[in-house]
Design a protein around this motif. Sequence first.
Motif, PDB file in Angstrom:
ATOM      1  N   ALA A   1      17.415  53.100  43.078  1.00  0.00           N
ATOM      2  CA  ALA A   1      18.115  52.228  43.433  1.00  0.00           C
ATOM      3  C   ALA A   1      17.568  50.731  42.978  1.00  0.00           C
ATOM      4  CB  ALA A   1      18.283  52.224  45.053  1.00  0.00           C
ATOM      5  N   LEU A   2      18.640  49.926  42.186  1.00  0.00           N
ATOM      6  CA  LEU A   2      17.949  48.521  41.837  1.00  0.00           C
ATOM      7  C   LEU A   2      18.235  47.510  42.866  1.00  0.00           C
ATOM      8  CD1 LEU A   2      20.033  48.800  38.369  1.00  0.00           C
ATOM      9  CD2 LEU A   2      17.621  49.029  38.879  1.00  0.00           C
ATOM     10  N   GLY A   3      18.924  48.003  43.727  1.00  0.00           N
ATOM     11  CA  GLY A   3      19.374  46.875  45.035  1.00  0.00           C
ATOM     12  C   GLY A   3      19.970  47.819  46.163  1.00  0.00           C
ATOM     13  N   VAL A   4      20.499  46.789  47.047  1.00  0.00           N
ATOM     14  CA  VAL A   4      21.610  47.276  48.133  1.00  0.00           C
ATOM     15  C   VAL A   4      22.359  46.267  48.443  1.00  0.00           C
ATOM     16  CG1 VAL A   4      19.918  46.366  50.021  1.00  0.00           C
ATOM     17  CG2 VAL A   4      21.589  48.077  50.295  1.00  0.00           C
TER      18      VAL A   4
ATOM     19  N   VAL B   1      25.404  45.057  51.138  1.00  0.00           N
ATOM     20  CA  VAL B   1      25.406  45.402  52.636  1.00  0.00           C
ATOM     21  C   VAL B   1      26.815  44.286  53.095  1.00  0.00           C
ATOM     22  CG1 VAL B   1      23.288  46.182  53.210  1.00  0.00           C
ATOM     23  CG2 VAL B   1      23.847  43.684  53.485  1.00  0.00           C
ATOM     24  N   GLN B   2      27.383  44.711  54.192  1.00  0.00           N
ATOM     25  CA  GLN B   2      28.400  43.943  54.874  1.00  0.00           C
ATOM     26  C   GLN B   2      27.902  43.606  56.246  1.00  0.00           C
ATOM     27  OE1 GLN B   2      31.027  41.908  54.383  1.00  0.00           O
ATOM     28  NE2 GLN B   2      32.078  43.591  53.383  1.00  0.00           N
ATOM     29  N   VAL B   3      27.667  42.182  56.190  1.00  0.00           N
ATOM     30  CA  VAL B   3      27.156  41.556  57.682  1.00  0.00           C
ATOM     31  C   VAL B   3      28.287  40.816  58.018  1.00  0.00           C
ATOM     32  CG1 VAL B   3      24.668  42.151  57.539  1.00  0.00           C
ATOM     33  CG2 VAL B   3      25.735  40.006  56.225  1.00  0.00           C
ATOM     34  N   ASP B   4      28.065  39.579  58.311  1.00  0.00           N
ATOM     35  CA  ASP B   4      29.425  38.645  58.723  1.00  0.00           C
ATOM     36  C   ASP B   4      30.060  38.699  57.286  1.00  0.00           C
ATOM     37  OD1 ASP B   4      27.462  37.070  57.541  1.00  0.00           O
ATOM     38  OD2 ASP B   4      28.137  35.464  58.617  1.00  0.00           O
ATOM     39  N   GLY B   5      29.406  38.368  56.241  1.00  0.00           N
ATOM     40  CA  GLY B   5      30.186  38.574  54.932  1.00  0.00           C
ATOM     41  C   GLY B   5      29.330  39.481  54.186  1.00  0.00           C
ATOM     42  N   GLU B   6      29.907  39.730  52.671  1.00  0.00           N
ATOM     43  CA  GLU B   6      29.078  40.599  51.748  1.00  0.00           C
ATOM     44  C   GLU B   6      27.656  39.877  51.360  1.00  0.00           C
ATOM     45  OE1 GLU B   6      31.017  43.274  48.943  1.00  0.00           O
ATOM     46  OE2 GLU B   6      30.093  41.794  47.722  1.00  0.00           O
ATOM     47  N   ALA B   7      26.544  40.595  51.132  1.00  0.00           N
ATOM     48  CA  ALA B   7      25.302  39.985  50.635  1.00  0.00           C
ATOM     49  C   ALA B   7      24.690  41.122  49.820  1.00  0.00           C
ATOM     50  CB  ALA B   7      24.536  39.933  51.881  1.00  0.00           C
ATOM     51  N   THR B   8      23.947  40.674  48.743  1.00  0.00           N
ATOM     52  CA  THR B   8      23.405  41.529  47.936  1.00  0.00           C
ATOM     53  C   THR B   8      22.010  41.359  47.859  1.00  0.00           C
ATOM     54  OG1 THR B   8      25.346  42.092  46.525  1.00  0.00           O
ATOM     55  CG2 THR B   8      23.365  42.530  45.669  1.00  0.00           C
ATOM     56  N   VAL B   9      21.051  41.993  48.083  1.00  0.00           N
ATOM     57  CA  VAL B   9      19.738  42.076  47.817  1.00  0.00           C
ATOM     58  C   VAL B   9      19.319  42.971  46.561  1.00  0.00           C
ATOM     59  CG1 VAL B   9      17.314  42.409  48.725  1.00  0.00           C
ATOM     60  CG2 VAL B   9      19.199  41.297  50.027  1.00  0.00           C
ATOM     61  N   TRP B  10      18.457  42.417  45.597  1.00  0.00           N
ATOM     62  CA  TRP B  10      18.345  43.265  44.294  1.00  0.00           C
ATOM     63  C   TRP B  10      16.814  43.349  44.452  1.00  0.00           C
ATOM     64  CZ3 TRP B  10      21.798  45.394  41.444  1.00  0.00           C
ATOM     65  CH2 TRP B  10      23.079  44.748  41.265  1.00  0.00           C
ATOM     66  N   PHE B  11      16.326  44.500  44.015  1.00  0.00           N
ATOM     67  CA  PHE B  11      14.785  44.913  44.052  1.00  0.00           C
ATOM     68  C   PHE B  11      14.400  44.697  42.613  1.00  0.00           C
ATOM     69  CE2 PHE B  11      16.585  48.329  46.786  1.00  0.00           C
ATOM     70  CZ  PHE B  11      16.780  47.476  47.924  1.00  0.00           C
ATOM     71  N   ASP B  12      15.361  44.633  41.629  1.00  0.00           N
ATOM     72  CA  ASP B  12      14.960  44.269  40.221  1.00  0.00           C
ATOM     73  C   ASP B  12      14.725  43.002  39.998  1.00  0.00           C
ATOM     74  OD1 ASP B  12      14.828  45.536  37.046  1.00  0.00           O
ATOM     75  OD2 ASP B  12      16.120  43.945  37.286  1.00  0.00           O
ATOM     76  N   ASP B  13      13.569  42.375  39.416  1.00  0.00           N
ATOM     77  CA  ASP B  13      13.543  40.975  39.081  1.00  0.00           C
ATOM     78  C   ASP B  13      14.656  40.403  38.344  1.00  0.00           C
ATOM     79  OD1 ASP B  13      11.002  41.337  40.558  1.00  0.00           O
ATOM     80  OD2 ASP B  13       9.829  41.335  38.699  1.00  0.00           O
ATOM     81  N   ALA B  14      15.068  41.020  37.090  1.00  0.00           N
ATOM     82  CA  ALA B  14      16.030  40.375  36.012  1.00  0.00           C
ATOM     83  C   ALA B  14      17.571  40.410  37.038  1.00  0.00           C
ATOM     84  CB  ALA B  14      16.364  41.429  35.178  1.00  0.00           C
ATOM     85  N   MET B  15      17.707  41.484  37.786  1.00  0.00           N
ATOM     86  CA  MET B  15      18.816  41.228  38.727  1.00  0.00           C
ATOM     87  C   MET B  15      18.907  40.227  39.876  1.00  0.00           C
ATOM     88  SD  MET B  15      20.881  43.183  37.197  1.00  0.00           S
ATOM     89  CE  MET B  15      22.289  42.615  38.247  1.00  0.00           C
TER      90      MET B  15
END
Length: 711
Positions: free
Chosen positions: A356-359, A361-375
Amino acid sequence: MGRDCPAGMKHPARGEDCPEGGACPPGREPYAAAPGGDMNPLTCWARRAANAAAIAITLATSLAAPAQAAPPPAELFFKDADIIEAVLSPSGRRLAITSAKGATRVGLVVIDMGPGGQMQRLAQFSDGDVFQVRWVNDERLIFGVTDLSEGSGRPQGAPGLFSVATDGKPMRQWVRRMGKPFISNGGDDRILDWNHFVLRVPAPQPGQPNEEVLIAEYGLGEVHTLTPLWLNTRTGRTRSVSFDQPRNTVGWLTDENAEPRVAITMEKGRRGAWWRAPGSKDWVQLYDADQFKLPFQPVSVDNAGNLYVTRTEGPHRLHVLTRYDFAAQAPEPKPLVVTPGFDFSGELLSEGSRTALGVRVQVDGEATVWFDDAMKALQQQADRLLPGAVNRISCRRCGQPDMVALVRSSSDRDPGRLLYYQAKPAEGEKPWTSLGRMRPDVKPEQMATMELARVPARDGLELPVWVTRSPNAKGPLPAVVLVHGGPWIRGGTWRWHPMAQFLASRGYVVIEPEFRGSTGYGDTHFKAGFKQWGQAMQDDVADALRWAQQQGLASDKACIAGASYGGYSTLMGLARDGDLYRCGVAWIAVTDLDLLLRGSWWVRDDTTSLARQYALPEMIGDPDKDAALIAAHSPVKLAARIKAPVLLAFGEDDRRVPLAHGKRMREALQAAGNDPVWVTYPGEGHGFAVIKNRVDFAQRLEAFLARHLQP
């Protein structure tokens, strides 16, 4: 230019640089990752849910804006978007878009994203609309075709499966559309029957051009089993998978290569999960459990052979993401991703990578957390260019020096716009290019804001409540309590919602409670709704309105409205809490619980006998053992208690909630001396698909509410 051209970008039509953008608006918080753990638990999200007092102060003290001559027309909210789907090709050099712009039906257009690139219309039908577009490789796409021109209730049949190449060669059909003639494949009559559909397209692999997709044959028995096989989209040939599947398989989970790894089975109210390891033909059972007592739920499989699952923890029994430990035969105790206050709902982002490069998720709105530094850096850049929005990134060669990406930017006030990013743009080009808006007629500055509050229900249960209201409104407004359908779904997310925005544009504050029984807020919240139709579930709806009134958001003028279960709740609200509501609007509404739970030889519906035997008795009530409970909370038997004006609307061909529900309720109200406003739509089913019907209903709703609320 302004909103259509964020700072640091080049405007595609005008060619000049875009002006500097503004700062992130108040209340908007960046998401962040906390230290520790392989994937780092989420500790905050795109828009943190505001507390009740903060919402009340913000909304009640806003300055009034000059009155508009007229609100936007109903059609603006309920017509189809100009851009519906947008998908990058595996190389990122082409973009596929579905749109009806300039045509009477939704067609498929492909745009060459290179300098001086051309636009090419690849598919257009006279009897259907293109949807579910996927790239098989950089030269070929597949898609289905649906026809809703006569309404959602007419037998539309399966969408079939078509392929088309970007080189202009003739379109091919590989799966038949139910009830539609076969399109000749130039003498090749190789075609599958209508009960086949796509499960997954393998992720692109360098130097390995793909031609195959994984499809499934849909079984037509009491248990709708799914049998996978491979389809070559160039030749139409099929081949079997390399394994035997578990009995009564109704769902599949695959890895990035579209190899089936998890089989989900259903039999007599029990659900099973089976695992097939990479390189193996054998299945190992993960669990066999009551459908309401699952130990965990499989979510994703990566190409390294890791299985990710959700399990519950804490007093609210919120779902968290973790790995499955095959040695211990149980989920790992340490969660990988937690979303405080919400169930984990999302996906791991691999984009062809082994892990996985990131995750997302749907909390109150959509959010993305990337693990890859460039992303991470690209996400931060997009968020700076487009503040106050959810900026979803779909990338090719993700994180690489030559990556390209498609960004969809949207918010509660903006249905969305598309942007194209190139890490290495051609000479004379800028990294960012604006591609246009999904709904260009919608002016975000005219739209309402949407916020989530957490308020206590009368028994102390925490109740999430969405509030949609014009940011320029001052003081309490007439309220529409909008109850979501399902009811076992999550009702709202922080995005642009046509019905709530339409009602807010007419001067109302829209209150949408996530009553107990709703999903997304923990198993405790979900199961608190079992056998509570018309009881505690209904109390939650009334408590949400009373809270809004106490906070100065809503006045004492209120109506209740909703579809399906929301329509049921509307009628029960009028019967139980008549002092709260001046009117009610119920469309495609459940009105007769006995008819829902037992069915009838004379009323055709699509509720299965398995659902009536194993699920509905536990979730709503047993028609025999709980007969008194069901009768006491069935609107059709409580018509004499409903004194407020009612608008009833139904689709004449609805199979989920048949028209008989509406007719019985209408007759009961008439017998009680309360003749409802009545409208039915020929051809429509459980939801109104024809645009003119959507607009007609919205206009009737608007007139009815204005007559009784006078905003």
